[in-house]
Design a protein around this motif. Structure first.
Motif, PDB file in Angstrom:
ATOM      1  N   SER A 244      59.290  27.526  50.678  1.00 47.32           N
ATOM      2  CA  SER A 244      60.430  28.230  51.242  1.00 47.32           C
ATOM      3  C   SER A 244      60.084  28.655  52.663  1.00 47.32           C
ATOM      4  O   SER A 244      58.932  28.946  52.975  1.00 47.32           O
ATOM      5  CB  SER A 244      60.824  29.433  50.385  1.00 47.32           C
ATOM      6  OG  SER A 244      59.798  30.404  50.399  1.00 47.32           O
ATOM      7  N   CYS A 245      61.104  28.646  53.517  1.00 51.52           N
ATOM      8  CA  CYS A 245      60.937  28.952  54.933  1.00 51.52           C
ATOM      9  C   CYS A 245      61.229  30.434  55.164  1.00 51.52           C
ATOM     10  O   CYS A 245      62.284  30.933  54.764  1.00 51.52           O
ATOM     11  CB  CYS A 245      61.898  28.091  55.747  1.00 51.52           C
ATOM     12  SG  CYS A 245      61.905  28.506  57.508  1.00 51.52           S
ATOM     13  N   ARG A 246      60.262  31.140  55.755  1.00 49.15           N
ATOM     14  CA  ARG A 246      60.476  32.563  56.013  1.00 49.15           C
ATOM     15  C   ARG A 246      61.492  32.761  57.129  1.00 49.15           C
ATOM     16  O   ARG A 246      62.122  33.800  57.245  1.00 49.15           O
ATOM     17  CB  ARG A 246      59.157  33.232  56.399  1.00 49.15           C
ATOM     18  CG  ARG A 246      58.175  33.343  55.246  1.00 49.15           C
ATOM     19  CD  ARG A 246      57.041  34.309  55.592  1.00 49.15           C
ATOM     20  NE  ARG A 246      56.007  34.310  54.543  1.00 49.15           N
ATOM     21  CZ  ARG A 246      54.908  33.556  54.594  1.00 49.15           C
ATOM     22  NH1 ARG A 246      54.701  32.753  55.629  1.00 49.15           N
ATOM     23  NH2 ARG A 246      54.033  33.607  53.628  1.00 49.15           N
ATOM     24  N   GLY A 247      61.626  31.742  57.965  1.00 43.43           N
ATOM     25  CA  GLY A 247      62.539  31.846  59.097  1.00 43.43           C
ATOM     26  C   GLY A 247      63.999  31.835  58.690  1.00 43.43           C
ATOM     27  O   GLY A 247      64.775  32.692  59.099  1.00 43.43           O
ATOM     28  N   CYS A 248      64.385  30.876  57.844  1.00 43.42           N
ATOM     29  CA  CYS A 248      65.807  30.728  57.522  1.00 43.42           C
ATOM     30  C   CYS A 248      66.093  30.826  56.032  1.00 43.42           C
ATOM     31  O   CYS A 248      67.242  30.782  55.616  1.00 43.42           O
ATOM     32  CB  CYS A 248      66.344  29.397  58.080  1.00 43.42           C
ATOM     33  SG  CYS A 248      65.761  27.944  57.175  1.00 43.42           S
ATOM     34  N   GLY A 249      65.052  30.948  55.210  1.00 39.73           N
ATOM     35  CA  GLY A 249      65.271  31.117  53.777  1.00 39.73           C
ATOM     36  C   GLY A 249      65.475  29.819  53.027  1.00 39.73           C
ATOM     37  O   GLY A 249      65.638  29.812  51.811  1.00 39.73           O
ATOM     38  N   HIS A 250      65.478  28.709  53.727  1.00 38.40           N
ATOM     39  CA  HIS A 250      65.645  27.406  53.078  1.00 38.40           C
ATOM     40  C   HIS A 250      64.494  27.163  52.102  1.00 38.40           C
ATOM     41  O   HIS A 250      63.361  27.527  52.382  1.00 38.40           O
ATOM     42  CB  HIS A 250      65.694  26.315  54.157  1.00 38.40           C
ATOM     43  CG  HIS A 250      65.899  24.935  53.609  1.00 38.40           C
ATOM     44  ND1 HIS A 250      67.058  24.557  52.977  1.00 38.40           N
ATOM     45  CD2 HIS A 250      65.086  23.839  53.602  1.00 38.40           C
ATOM     46  CE1 HIS A 250      66.944  23.288  52.601  1.00 38.40           C
ATOM     47  NE2 HIS A 250      65.757  22.834  52.967  1.00 38.40           N
ATOM     48  N   GLU A 251      64.827  26.566  50.943  1.00 43.09           N
ATOM     49  CA  GLU A 251      63.798  26.245  49.963  1.00 43.09           C
ATOM     50  C   GLU A 251      63.940  24.789  49.577  1.00 43.09           C
ATOM     51  O   GLU A 251      65.049  24.301  49.382  1.00 43.09           O
ATOM     52  CB  GLU A 251      63.949  27.142  48.728  1.00 43.09           C
ATOM     53  CG  GLU A 251      62.743  27.078  47.796  1.00 43.09           C
ATOM     54  CD  GLU A 251      62.880  28.012  46.592  1.00 43.09           C
ATOM     55  OE1 GLU A 251      63.054  29.227  46.793  1.00 43.09           O
ATOM     56  OE2 GLU A 251      62.821  27.515  45.451  1.00 43.09           O
TER      57      GLU A 251
ATOM     58  N   ARG B  72      56.484  21.964  56.963  1.00 43.64           N
ATOM     59  CA  ARG B  72      57.426  22.301  58.016  1.00 43.64           C
ATOM     60  C   ARG B  72      58.830  22.292  57.419  1.00 43.64           C
ATOM     61  O   ARG B  72      59.156  21.412  56.633  1.00 43.64           O
ATOM     62  CB  ARG B  72      57.317  21.290  59.175  1.00 43.64           C
ATOM     63  CG  ARG B  72      58.100  21.676  60.405  1.00 43.64           C
ATOM     64  CD  ARG B  72      57.708  20.821  61.599  1.00 43.64           C
ATOM     65  NE  ARG B  72      56.414  21.225  62.183  1.00 43.64           N
ATOM     66  CZ  ARG B  72      56.258  22.188  63.095  1.00 43.64           C
ATOM     67  NH1 ARG B  72      57.316  22.864  63.534  1.00 43.64           N
ATOM     68  NH2 ARG B  72      55.084  22.478  63.582  1.00 43.64           N
ATOM     69  N   CYS B  73      59.613  23.284  57.772  1.00 44.00           N
ATOM     70  CA  CYS B  73      60.943  23.412  57.182  1.00 44.00           C
ATOM     71  C   CYS B  73      61.877  22.320  57.716  1.00 44.00           C
ATOM     72  O   CYS B  73      62.061  22.207  58.925  1.00 44.00           O
ATOM     73  CB  CYS B  73      61.518  24.791  57.493  1.00 44.00           C
ATOM     74  SG  CYS B  73      63.222  24.992  56.937  1.00 44.00           S
ATOM     75  N   PRO B  74      62.470  21.524  56.800  1.00 44.80           N
ATOM     76  CA  PRO B  74      63.371  20.455  57.248  1.00 44.80           C
ATOM     77  C   PRO B  74      64.708  20.999  57.752  1.00 44.80           C
ATOM     78  O   PRO B  74      65.434  20.295  58.450  1.00 44.80           O
ATOM     79  CB  PRO B  74      63.567  19.610  55.983  1.00 44.80           C
ATOM     80  CG  PRO B  74      63.312  20.543  54.852  1.00 44.80           C
ATOM     81  CD  PRO B  74      62.297  21.534  55.340  1.00 44.80           C
ATOM     82  N   ALA B  75      65.023  22.252  57.438  1.00 44.13           N
ATOM     83  CA  ALA B  75      66.303  22.807  57.849  1.00 44.13           C
ATOM     84  C   ALA B  75      66.259  23.337  59.277  1.00 44.13           C
ATOM     85  O   ALA B  75      67.147  23.059  60.083  1.00 44.13           O
ATOM     86  CB  ALA B  75      66.739  23.911  56.888  1.00 44.13           C
ATOM     87  N   CYS B  76      65.194  24.087  59.615  1.00 43.05           N
ATOM     88  CA  CYS B  76      65.163  24.701  60.948  1.00 43.05           C
ATOM     89  C   CYS B  76      63.959  24.240  61.761  1.00 43.05           C
ATOM     90  O   CYS B  76      63.831  24.585  62.932  1.00 43.05           O
ATOM     91  CB  CYS B  76      65.177  26.236  60.840  1.00 43.05           C
ATOM     92  SG  CYS B  76      63.610  26.926  60.247  1.00 43.05           S
ATOM     93  N   GLY B  77      63.057  23.463  61.144  1.00 40.49           N
ATOM     94  CA  GLY B  77      61.895  22.967  61.885  1.00 40.49           C
ATOM     95  C   GLY B  77      60.764  23.979  61.995  1.00 40.49           C
ATOM     96  O   GLY B  77      59.731  23.701  62.593  1.00 40.49           O
TER      97      GLY B  77
END
Ligand SMILES: [Zn+2]
Length: 118
Positions: free
Chosen positions: A69-76, A85-90
């Motif tokens: 899960s991405c701490r930046g945008c919450g994407h999991e 690396r988060c595929p939603a926000c990079g």
């Protein structure tokens, strides 16, 4: 020998909870990131379980998908290979959400041999 030490840990945990009752089924939750080979774990479990209440018990392994899960945008998201690396926000400020589990979910014991149970 990774699986051998895990097997010892399982048997120790189960023996502690079985209170002398014979165990028939042990349910495990194993996260994918643990990189456990189910057949190998089963093999060592049978080996370690010898002469304990776990002897002959069936090991049921539930594999938990690895998710970050991405701490930046919450994407999991689910990962097959570690790609942090988060595929939603990079973003790269990510944490492991699931996949690191290694726990005994439940055990089943023979009721007929219950001792000291009300
Ligand atoms: Zn993100």
């Amino acid at each position: 020998m990774h699986e051998l030490s895990l097997s010892s840990a399982i048997v120790n945990t189960v023996v502690k909870h079985a209170h002398g009752r014979r165990v028939t089924v042990v349910e495990l939750r194993v996260g994918k990131l643990r990189q456990v080979i189910p057949d190998t774990l089963e093999f060592y479990f049978e080996f370690v379980a010898r002469d304990t209440v776990c002897e002959g018990a069936r090991l049921e392994q539930q594999v938990i998908d690895a998710r970050l899960s991405c701490r930046g945008c919450g994407h999991e998201w689910k990962i097959e290979i570690p790609a942090f690396r988060c595929p939603a926000c990079g973003g790269s400020d990510v944490e492991i959400a699931t996949g690191n589990e290694f726990e005994v979910e439940s055990i089943t014991v023979e009721e007929a041999e219950c001792i000291g149970q009300r």
